[in-house]
Design a protein around this motif. Structure first.
Motif, PDB file in Angstrom:
ATOM      1  N   CYS A 122     114.674 -12.114  10.330  1.00 33.09           N
ATOM      2  CA  CYS A 122     113.217 -11.982  10.366  1.00 33.09           C
ATOM      3  C   CYS A 122     112.792 -11.135  11.568  1.00 33.09           C
ATOM      4  O   CYS A 122     111.940 -11.523  12.359  1.00 33.09           O
ATOM      5  N   THR A 123     113.413  -9.964  11.694  1.00 27.49           N
ATOM      6  CA  THR A 123     113.062  -9.006  12.741  1.00 27.49           C
ATOM      7  C   THR A 123     112.890  -7.641  12.097  1.00 27.49           C
ATOM      8  O   THR A 123     113.588  -7.303  11.129  1.00 27.49           O
ATOM      9  N   PHE A 124     111.966  -6.863  12.636  1.00 27.52           N
ATOM     10  CA  PHE A 124     111.662  -5.566  12.027  1.00 27.52           C
ATOM     11  C   PHE A 124     112.579  -4.483  12.575  1.00 27.52           C
ATOM     12  O   PHE A 124     112.676  -4.278  13.783  1.00 27.52           O
ATOM     13  N   ASP A 125     113.273  -3.821  11.664  1.00 33.04           N
ATOM     14  CA  ASP A 125     114.022  -2.602  11.964  1.00 33.04           C
ATOM     15  C   ASP A 125     113.556  -1.547  10.976  1.00 33.04           C
ATOM     16  O   ASP A 125     113.412  -1.839   9.782  1.00 33.04           O
ATOM     17  N   SER A 181     111.975  -6.141   6.530  1.00 33.41           N
ATOM     18  CA  SER A 181     111.600  -4.941   7.273  1.00 33.41           C
ATOM     19  C   SER A 181     110.775  -3.986   6.422  1.00 33.41           C
ATOM     20  O   SER A 181     109.777  -3.418   6.884  1.00 33.41           O
ATOM     21  N   VAL A 240     104.719 -15.323  14.531  1.00 33.20           N
ATOM     22  CA  VAL A 240     105.605 -14.195  14.788  1.00 33.20           C
ATOM     23  C   VAL A 240     106.714 -14.589  15.759  1.00 33.20           C
ATOM     24  O   VAL A 240     107.901 -14.289  15.530  1.00 33.20           O
ATOM     25  N   TYR A 268     105.853 -12.647   7.724  1.00 31.76           N
ATOM     26  CA  TYR A 268     106.339 -13.757   8.550  1.00 31.76           C
ATOM     27  C   TYR A 268     106.045 -15.097   7.869  1.00 31.76           C
ATOM     28  O   TYR A 268     106.885 -15.997   7.836  1.00 31.76           O
ATOM     29  N   GLU A 290     116.948 -16.059  10.951  1.00 33.11           N
ATOM     30  CA  GLU A 290     117.861 -14.919  10.965  1.00 33.11           C
ATOM     31  C   GLU A 290     117.406 -13.860   9.962  1.00 33.11           C
ATOM     32  O   GLU A 290     117.119 -14.158   8.811  1.00 33.11           O
ATOM     33  N   GLN A 341     117.039  -9.354   5.279  1.00 37.00           N
ATOM     34  CA  GLN A 341     116.547  -8.611   6.431  1.00 37.00           C
ATOM     35  C   GLN A 341     115.961  -7.266   6.005  1.00 37.00           C
ATOM     36  O   GLN A 341     114.930  -6.822   6.521  1.00 37.00           O
ATOM     37  N   CYS A 380     109.292 -16.918  14.008  1.00 35.17           N
ATOM     38  CA  CYS A 380     110.134 -16.214  13.034  1.00 35.17           C
ATOM     39  C   CYS A 380     111.176 -15.346  13.731  1.00 35.17           C
ATOM     40  O   CYS A 380     112.341 -15.301  13.328  1.00 35.17           O
ATOM     41  N   ARG A 381     110.780 -14.660  14.785  1.00 39.07           N
ATOM     42  CA  ARG A 381     111.701 -13.768  15.486  1.00 39.07           C
ATOM     43  C   ARG A 381     112.839 -14.538  16.150  1.00 39.07           C
ATOM     44  O   ARG A 381     113.966 -14.050  16.257  1.00 39.07           O
ATOM     45  N   LYS A 382     112.562 -15.765  16.602  1.00 32.35           N
ATOM     46  CA  LYS A 382     113.557 -16.534  17.347  1.00 32.35           C
ATOM     47  C   LYS A 382     114.376 -17.479  16.469  1.00 32.35           C
ATOM     48  O   LYS A 382     115.533 -17.775  16.770  1.00 32.35           O
TER      49      LYS A 382
END
Length: 513
Positions: free
Chosen positions: A217-220, A90, A207, A149, A215, A86, A210-212
């Motif tokens: 694969c979300t930007f913080d 990011s 996108v 992604y 695990e 993760q 990947c987001r859904k």
């Protein structure tokens, strides 16, 4: 051994899925080029390839970063470290944002000057070329931001998703080309706008998935100096490999344009499309193999890593030969079936590009072995500088009056010789024997090639060109290559696996019947 079999089954499953995707996309893509060439015309098609190629030139930065993204994501998965996955994702999103800014600055300064002052484009189409350039730049930036992604999907080996979205992508491009026939206005600008809209749609699908579904694969907003230095060190040296590939492809296009004009750019564009369609088979195979090479290195399974690299090199060569040999022998007839008008330059370019693709098929596994270690400095600098010799040698030959096809001849010679530094560095870094590599990969490949070409060549030399000869050449090439591979190309254990696989498939088929 069970883990080895499981990995091989996963690679086989992923490869099969990718081949289905590739077969559909290849056929649709080739037909799309035929229709697009009819709608745009030879001149505008050449201009589009040239202008979009100029934008692609700026992708040398993103190519090196893309390789780093997938390598570090795969390495994290090999270590079973989800937190690291993760963080790396990011950081890469943030890094690509800054790369996008850099690309815009380069494209709107150096790129615009090169487009308007250097390229050989007819004056009455220069304003259109500038509009297409700007639209192509925005399209490229979207694809650039999509790389983290896309790399996440490949690193997690979600090949079915990659395959399905690619199929949707290629059918959308076909619809765009047909739409050109019914719209008013400049077709070149219209096509560029439609490609931009299609890119936005495909990027949105990637996108959202990947987001859904993946695990981590979300930007913080995250920044760690140590991770950044590792990625920067890796990409800093792979930069040479990335820029040499871009320069040698797009640079040759610019040289051809400078010396011979946009019509020959169209001829090279056609040969590149044929080569790209064939290369899809190999790239799909490598897409399934690449994560396994990195993960096996991360887990310390060096024996499996070497076996996988050797086998993928050998089998990708056999596959490329199987696809390319009939096309090399029947280039003119195949192009005449595909295109309305066939220029002699298209035939020459296509034959040579296919030969180059066959020879260069061994490059990826060697490069990936080095990339898996993360120690890429010596490899990328040595190979990158060596392959960049293509451009000055080509320029000199053009200046002396040689024809455009010698650009590809130089490419073949230089990239063949580039295997010398590749193998030396792989041997030194991974303790892999060059003799063993030649024995298991190169020698077997050359013997298969020599025995495979005899019968098809007899057919071509003794039967008049036409549909019958093309079908006969293709069939004889197919069986000649398969028999040669079985006798000379594979070892005893591989032969047993082939026999077991065929028996299992035949038994299943008979049982269903």
């Amino acid at each position: 051994m069970n883990a080895l079999n499981l990995n091989n089954k996963r690679i086989a499953k992923n490869t099969l899925m990718l081949y289905v995707r590739m077969l559909i996309t290849m056929l649709v893509s080739l037909y799309t080029v035929r229709v697009l060439l009819q709608e745009l015309g030879l001149m505008d098609y050449g201009i589009y390839n040239l202008v979009s190629g100029l934008v692609t030139f700026f992708s040398f930065i993103s190519i090196t970063m893309s390789s780093a993204t997938q390598r570090y994501l795969s390495f994290s998965l090999g270590k079973k470290d989800k937190i690291s996955f993760q963080k790396i994702f990011s950081m890469n999103v943030l890094i690509y944002f800054f790369i996008a800014i850099l690309v815009v600055i380069l494209a709107e300064t150096f790129g615009l000057w090169f487009l308007n002052s250097i390229l050989n484009i007819p004056v009455n189409r220069l304003s259109v070329a500038n509009v297409v350039y700007q639209i192509s730049l925005v399209t490229f930036l979207i694809n650039l931001m999509l790389i983290p992604y896309h790399a996440s999907i490949l690193a997690t080996e979600r090949m079915s998703v990659y395959a399905y979205v690619s199929i949707v992508d290629v059918f959308l491009k076909l619809l765009l080309v047909y739409f050109l026939a019914v719209v008013d206005g400049d077709k070149l600008i219209t096509y560029s706008v439609l490609l931009f809209l299609q890119t936005v749609l495909i990027a949105s699908i990637y996108v959202l998935y990947c987001r859904k579904k993946i695990e981590g694969c979300t930007f913080d907003f995250f920044w760690e100096k140590k991770i950044f230095k590792e990625i920067l060190g890796y990409t800093g040296w792979t930069f040479f490999g990335g820029i040499s590939g871009i320069l040698n492809n797009e640079g040759l296009s610019f040289l051809i344009n400078f010396f011979f004009g946009p019509v020959l750019n169209a001829a090279k564009g056609i040969s590149d499309r044929v080569s790209s369609a064939i290369a899809m088979f190999i790239n799909n195979f490598y897409s399934a193999v690449k994560p396994q090479i990195v993960k096996s290195y991360a887990s310390g399974d060096f024996t499996y890593m070497k076996t996988l690299a050797f086998q993928s090199s050998k089998f990708s060569f056999f596959l490329m030969l199987l696809l390319s040999l009939p096309l090399i022998l029947e280039t003119h007839f195949v192009l005449s079936l595909w295109l309305v008008d066939v220029e002699s330059s298209m035939v020459g370019f296509t034959k040579l590009i296919l030969i180059y693709s066959i020879i260069n098929v061994f490059e990826f596994p060697l490069t990936q072995l080095v990339h898996a270690t993360g120690k890429v400095k010596k490899y990328q600098v040595s190979v990158g500088l060596f392959t960049l010799l293509t451009l000055p040698i080509t320029f000199l030959l053009f200046h002396l009056g040689y024809s455009a096809k010698y650009a590809i001849v130089v490419l073949i010679v230089v990239y063949s010789l580039a295997y010398i530094p590749r193998l030396i560095i792989v041997r030194n870094q991974l303790n892999i024997s060059i003799y063993e590599y030649f024995q298991q990969v190169i020698t077997k490949s050359v013997i298969v090639c020599l025995f495979s070409i005899i019968l098809p060549l007899v057919v071509v030399l003794n039967i008049e060109s036409g549909l019958f000869r093309m079908v006969l050449t293709s069939m004889i090439s197919f069986f000649s290559i398969l028999i040669s591979v079985y006798i000379f190309g594979i070892n005893g254990s591989e032969r047993e696996l082939v026999i077991h696989f065929l028996r299992k498939k035949i038994f299943t088929f008979v049982k269903i019947k």
